[in-house]
Write a protein that holds these residues in place. Sequence first.
Motif, PDB file in Angstrom:
ATOM      1  N   ALA A  49      45.804   3.867  36.965  1.00 27.23           N
ATOM      2  CA  ALA A  49      45.389   3.228  35.670  1.00 27.23           C
ATOM      3  C   ALA A  49      45.971   4.091  34.455  1.00 27.23           C
ATOM      4  CB  ALA A  49      43.883   2.875  35.633  1.00 27.23           C
ATOM      5  N   TYR A  50      46.158   5.499  34.542  1.00 27.37           N
ATOM      6  CA  TYR A  50      46.538   5.980  33.411  1.00 27.37           C
ATOM      7  C   TYR A  50      48.194   6.120  33.332  1.00 27.37           C
ATOM      8  CZ  TYR A  50      42.045   8.420  33.503  1.00 27.37           C
ATOM      9  OH  TYR A  50      40.332   8.654  33.371  1.00 27.37           O
ATOM     10  N   MET A  51      48.617   5.490  34.304  1.00 30.39           N
ATOM     11  CA  MET A  51      50.284   6.042  34.357  1.00 30.39           C
ATOM     12  C   MET A  51      51.154   4.928  33.707  1.00 30.39           C
ATOM     13  SD  MET A  51      50.424   6.940  38.589  1.00 30.39           S
ATOM     14  CE  MET A  51      49.278   8.371  39.063  1.00 30.39           C
ATOM     15  N   VAL A  52      52.162   5.457  33.056  1.00 35.22           N
ATOM     16  CA  VAL A  52      53.409   4.969  32.559  1.00 35.22           C
ATOM     17  C   VAL A  52      53.976   3.965  33.642  1.00 35.22           C
ATOM     18  CG1 VAL A  52      55.662   4.746  31.527  1.00 35.22           C
ATOM     19  CG2 VAL A  52      53.755   6.782  30.886  1.00 35.22           C
ATOM     20  N   ASP A  53      54.028   4.443  34.698  1.00 30.86           N
ATOM     21  CA  ASP A  53      54.755   3.393  35.897  1.00 30.86           C
ATOM     22  C   ASP A  53      54.072   3.631  37.114  1.00 30.86           C
ATOM     23  OD1 ASP A  53      56.279   1.756  37.362  1.00 30.86           O
ATOM     24  OD2 ASP A  53      58.219   2.976  37.100  1.00 30.86           O
ATOM     25  N   ALA A  54      53.145   3.024  37.352  1.00 32.37           N
ATOM     26  CA  ALA A  54      52.448   3.303  38.792  1.00 32.37           C
ATOM     27  C   ALA A  54      53.473   2.698  39.997  1.00 32.37           C
ATOM     28  CB  ALA A  54      51.213   2.395  38.879  1.00 32.37           C
ATOM     29  N   SER A  55      54.560   1.916  39.820  1.00 37.12           N
ATOM     30  CA  SER A  55      55.318   1.429  40.753  1.00 37.12           C
ATOM     31  C   SER A  55      56.016   2.477  41.512  1.00 37.12           C
ATOM     32  CB  SER A  55      56.368   0.335  40.293  1.00 37.12           C
ATOM     33  OG  SER A  55      57.186   0.999  39.620  1.00 37.12           O
ATOM     34  N   VAL A  56      55.962   3.600  40.962  1.00 37.37           N
ATOM     35  CA  VAL A  56      56.707   4.594  41.583  1.00 37.37           C
ATOM     36  C   VAL A  56      55.962   5.607  42.479  1.00 37.37           C
ATOM     37  CG1 VAL A  56      58.297   4.929  39.804  1.00 37.37           C
ATOM     38  CG2 VAL A  56      56.508   6.442  39.742  1.00 37.37           C
ATOM     39  N   VAL A  57      54.704   5.253  42.608  1.00 35.84           N
ATOM     40  CA  VAL A  57      53.519   6.042  43.321  1.00 35.84           C
ATOM     41  C   VAL A  57      53.952   5.496  45.109  1.00 35.84           C
ATOM     42  CG1 VAL A  57      51.408   6.332  43.913  1.00 35.84           C
ATOM     43  CG2 VAL A  57      51.941   6.163  41.902  1.00 35.84           C
ATOM     44  N   ASP A  58      54.490   6.519  45.771  1.00 29.65           N
ATOM     45  CA  ASP A  58      54.631   6.322  47.322  1.00 29.65           C
ATOM     46  C   ASP A  58      53.372   6.847  47.892  1.00 29.65           C
ATOM     47  OD1 ASP A  58      57.239   4.961  47.179  1.00 29.65           O
ATOM     48  OD2 ASP A  58      58.003   6.905  47.235  1.00 29.65           O
ATOM     49  N   ASN A  59      52.698   7.907  47.542  1.00 34.45           N
ATOM     50  CA  ASN A  59      51.347   8.408  48.197  1.00 34.45           C
ATOM     51  C   ASN A  59      50.439   8.916  47.094  1.00 34.45           C
ATOM     52  OD1 ASN A  59      52.359  11.315  47.960  1.00 34.45           O
ATOM     53  ND2 ASN A  59      54.137  10.604  49.298  1.00 34.45           N
ATOM     54  N   LEU A  60      49.300   9.412  47.457  1.00 34.26           N
ATOM     55  CA  LEU A  60      48.636  10.155  46.414  1.00 34.26           C
ATOM     56  C   LEU A  60      48.943  11.354  45.847  1.00 34.26           C
ATOM     57  CD1 LEU A  60      45.783   9.593  45.584  1.00 34.26           C
ATOM     58  CD2 LEU A  60      44.602  11.026  47.326  1.00 34.26           C
ATOM     59  N   GLU A  61      49.689  12.065  46.679  1.00 37.75           N
ATOM     60  CA  GLU A  61      50.122  13.267  46.145  1.00 37.75           C
ATOM     61  C   GLU A  61      51.170  13.065  44.822  1.00 37.75           C
ATOM     62  OE1 GLU A  61      51.788  17.759  47.575  1.00 37.75           O
ATOM     63  OE2 GLU A  61      51.962  16.066  49.182  1.00 37.75           O
TER      64      GLU A  61
END
Length: 251
Positions: A49-61
Amino acid sequence: MKKINPSLFLIIGISALILVSGCSDRKKSLTENTMNIPVFINPALTMVAYMVDASVVDNLEDELSIPWSMTVAVKQISGKKTREVGNCSSILAAQNDNFEPVEPSHHTPYLNALMQCRAITIAVDMAPSNISYLTGSLDKRAIGALPVAMAFIPSKSQQSSIKANGLLKSINDVTPIIGFTQVNDYEIELKINGGSQTMLVLAKGDTNGDQIEDLLMQVINATEGGTYSATRLFVLSRKEKDGSWSLLSEY
């Protein structure tokens, strides 16, 4: 990047926490766990929810390094240096270097974000385990038996007294539970004298290499009337069936 609006920061932080409804297992990477008990990560443990672009998140790390949509100005507690933090890695580094928010109104949401980021670092370092003694649900009896360090004691004088008394071992020894609500399998709400506690299971896995499953819990303490709140993290374990809780670390 734009400067943080403190009210927006707080709202986003709260919204990230309430994602616990409808929990399901979440892999910390795309690799399959090959041991007996895979790592469990609660979907509420996220900073998307904080991120500019959450679509690039593949995993929690990945969430440790991805930029947020806002920055926070921080200053050195004993010094004149300042900097800005804008993701989990930078807020954790600032904490290690003894920085705090420049604006007093940012302190509470800043600390909430810091605890969430620290929880992510603990969770991504967890390994699958071979054995677990974390059986059964977190019912009132199990919660009451949690280590005394997890009790919420609003009075500082009482806190000192409890620390000096080695006979007080569990929450029930110092703060009898007045009200107990099990929101779901991973979230508990407690009413105690003078305040409340919300306890959330964030992750389960081996944190110390003994191949026994450990438990990462977040505890939000609040006084009646909402004049004070604080978020803390605890890593717990049980080393035998029906054994007492062991407190491995706290933040």
